[in-house]
Design a protein around this motif. Structure first.
Motif, short mmCIF file in Angstrom:
data_model
loop_
_atom_site.label_atom_id
_atom_site.label_comp_id
_atom_site.label_asym_id
_atom_site.label_seq_id
_atom_site.Cartn_x
_atom_site.Cartn_y
_atom_site.Cartn_z
N LEU A 39 -8.26 -28.75 0.53
CA LEU A 39 -7.03 -29.56 0.63
C LEU A 39 -6.90 -30.02 2.24
CD1 LEU A 39 -4.39 -30.94 -0.37
CD2 LEU A 39 -3.33 -28.92 -0.04
N PRO A 40 -6.76 -29.29 3.33
CA PRO A 40 -6.75 -29.73 4.76
C PRO A 40 -7.85 -30.18 5.10
CG PRO A 40 -6.79 -27.26 4.54
CD PRO A 40 -6.61 -27.79 3.09
N VAL A 41 -8.96 -29.97 4.59
CA VAL A 41 -10.40 -30.67 4.96
C VAL A 41 -10.34 -31.98 4.57
CG1 VAL A 41 -12.81 -30.50 4.66
CG2 VAL A 41 -11.73 -28.38 5.29
N ALA A 42 -9.95 -32.15 3.27
CA ALA A 42 -9.86 -33.61 2.69
C ALA A 42 -8.80 -34.61 3.57
CB ALA A 42 -9.74 -33.47 1.23
N LEU A 43 -7.85 -33.87 3.96
CA LEU A 43 -6.85 -34.61 4.66
C LEU A 43 -7.64 -35.00 6.14
CD1 LEU A 43 -3.52 -32.84 3.88
CD2 LEU A 43 -4.38 -35.02 2.99
N LEU A 44 -8.20 -34.14 6.64
CA LEU A 44 -8.63 -34.37 8.07
C LEU A 44 -9.92 -35.56 7.83
CD1 LEU A 44 -8.87 -30.79 9.51
CD2 LEU A 44 -7.69 -32.57 10.19
N VAL A 45 -10.68 -35.12 6.79
CA VAL A 45 -11.84 -36.35 6.39
C VAL A 45 -11.18 -37.76 6.08
CG1 VAL A 45 -13.74 -37.01 4.96
CG2 VAL A 45 -13.62 -34.49 5.69
N ALA A 46 -10.10 -37.95 5.55
CA ALA A 46 -9.72 -39.15 5.18
C ALA A 46 -9.06 -39.45 6.67
CB ALA A 46 -8.32 -38.85 4.03
N ALA A 47 -8.15 -39.02 7.37
CA ALA A 47 -7.63 -39.38 8.74
C ALA A 47 -9.04 -39.81 9.49
CB ALA A 47 -7.11 -38.35 9.38
N ALA A 48 -10.16 -39.04 9.45
CA ALA A 48 -11.24 -39.51 10.46
C ALA A 48 -11.99 -40.70 9.72
CB ALA A 48 -12.15 -38.15 10.43
N ALA A 49 -12.06 -40.75 8.44
CA ALA A 49 -12.66 -42.00 8.12
C ALA A 49 -11.62 -43.20 8.25
CB ALA A 49 -12.87 -42.21 6.61
N TRP A 50 -10.46 -42.98 8.14
CA TRP A 50 -9.77 -44.16 8.37
C TRP A 50 -9.57 -44.47 9.74
CZ3 TRP A 50 -4.44 -44.22 10.38
CH2 TRP A 50 -3.87 -45.39 10.43
N ARG A 51 -9.53 -43.64 10.61
CA ARG A 51 -9.58 -43.86 12.08
C ARG A 51 -10.98 -44.23 12.61
NH1 ARG A 51 -5.35 -44.79 14.77
NH2 ARG A 51 -6.04 -43.71 16.70
N ARG A 52 -11.99 -44.53 11.70
CA ARG A 52 -13.42 -44.86 12.26
C ARG A 52 -14.20 -43.82 13.30
NH1 ARG A 52 -13.85 -48.33 7.91
NH2 ARG A 52 -12.60 -49.99 8.12
N ALA A 53 -13.90 -42.53 12.69
CA ALA A 53 -14.58 -41.43 13.76
C ALA A 53 -16.03 -41.66 13.52
CB ALA A 53 -14.11 -40.00 13.06
N PRO A 54 -16.97 -40.83 14.24
CA PRO A 54 -18.43 -40.94 13.92
C PRO A 54 -18.90 -40.83 12.65
CG PRO A 54 -17.86 -39.80 15.79
CD PRO A 54 -16.43 -39.94 15.42
N ARG A 55 -19.79 -41.35 12.20
CA ARG A 55 -20.32 -41.30 10.73
C ARG A 55 -20.46 -39.84 10.50
NH1 ARG A 55 -23.96 -45.24 7.53
NH2 ARG A 55 -25.60 -44.20 8.51
N VAL A 56 -21.27 -39.35 11.43
CA VAL A 56 -21.92 -37.97 11.22
C VAL A 56 -21.18 -37.00 10.94
CG1 VAL A 56 -21.99 -37.22 13.64
CG2 VAL A 56 -23.43 -36.47 11.98
N LEU A 57 -19.68 -37.27 11.64
CA LEU A 57 -18.52 -36.31 11.47
C LEU A 57 -17.93 -36.52 10.05
CD1 LEU A 57 -16.55 -34.10 12.55
CD2 LEU A 57 -15.13 -36.16 13.35
N VAL A 58 -17.74 -37.84 9.47
CA VAL A 58 -17.38 -38.13 8.05
C VAL A 58 -18.33 -37.43 7.09
CG1 VAL A 58 -16.73 -39.93 6.54
CG2 VAL A 58 -15.98 -40.11 9.01
N VAL A 59 -19.66 -37.70 7.16
CA VAL A 59 -20.58 -37.42 6.29
C VAL A 59 -20.45 -35.73 6.33
CG1 VAL A 59 -23.08 -37.10 6.06
CG2 VAL A 59 -22.21 -39.19 6.49
N ALA A 60 -20.50 -35.15 7.27
CA ALA A 60 -20.36 -33.53 7.24
C ALA A 60 -19.13 -33.22 6.46
CB ALA A 60 -20.20 -33.03 8.83
N GLY A 61 -18.12 -34.06 6.80
CA GLY A 61 -17.05 -33.40 5.91
C GLY A 61 -16.99 -33.87 4.76
N LEU A 62 -17.54 -34.77 4.02
CA LEU A 62 -17.98 -35.12 2.62
C LEU A 62 -18.59 -33.82 2.25
CD1 LEU A 62 -17.82 -38.62 2.65
CD2 LEU A 62 -16.01 -37.59 1.60
#
Length: 187
Positions: free
Chosen positions: A69-92
């Protein structure tokens, strides 16, 4: 412009356009967060309102959802804010693994309920005699009264453990879809 196209150009159109621009990773993560929250709330509902107490394996199945649950919220925020793709991929990837873990525990638990294999000794089988009075308190604390091999509730032939498998596999599918789209198109 035709009258029909003027009708479509409403103030709601920009909001709909912004939803379409939501990155696939953010959308997948938000779906995962919502389903995890609903699953955890459902577990609490069954425990407190329906009166189905959780066995040790039921409690273990909740842990990956609590983490997701909190990881998903962090990944959503990171993807929405256009964080580095490697971070979003790792979260997914984490969001792909967590439901698989919960689903694996759920499948193990459902197999115990169906009698396919024996479960852990602390929540299945016969309750051993407690022995002498000196160790009675210790033995009672180590013995679960809620059995893992007894189904308290079923719907459409599946127990809560079975439904957790279904939900967890769906969550893994959502995470995988978000991961594939993120890798192909970018976060």
């Amino acid at each position: 412009m035709t009258p029909r196209s003027d009708a479509l150009a409403t103030p709601d159109a920009p909001a709909a356009a912004s939803v379409r621009r939501l990155p696939a990773a953010a959308l997948a993560a938000l779906v995962i967060a919502a389903v995890c929250a609903a699953t955890l709330l459902g577990a609490v509902f069954f425990e407190t309102v329906v009166g189905v107490p959780p066995c040790p394996l039921c409690t273990q199945q909740r842990i990956p959802h609590m983490i997701a649950l909190p990881v998903a919220l962090l990944v959503a925020a990171a993807a929405w804010r256009r964080a580095p793709r490697v971070l979003v991929v790792a979260g997914l990837v984490v969001l792909l693994v967590l439901p698989l873990v919960s689903g694996g525990i759920g499948a193990y638990h459902a197999g115990i309920e169906w009698g396919f294999w024996r479960g852990p000794g602390d929540c299945t089988g016969e309750i051993a005699p407690f022995g002498n009075a000196g160790s009675l308190l210790t033995q009672m604390q180590q013995t679960s009264v809620i059995r893992c091999d007894v189904v308290s509730w079923r719907f459409l032939g599946l127990s809560l453990a079975g439904w957790n498998v279904v939900i967890s596999m769906a969550l893994a599918g959502v995470a995988l879809a978000g991961l594939v789209q993120t890798v192909r198109r970018g976060a």
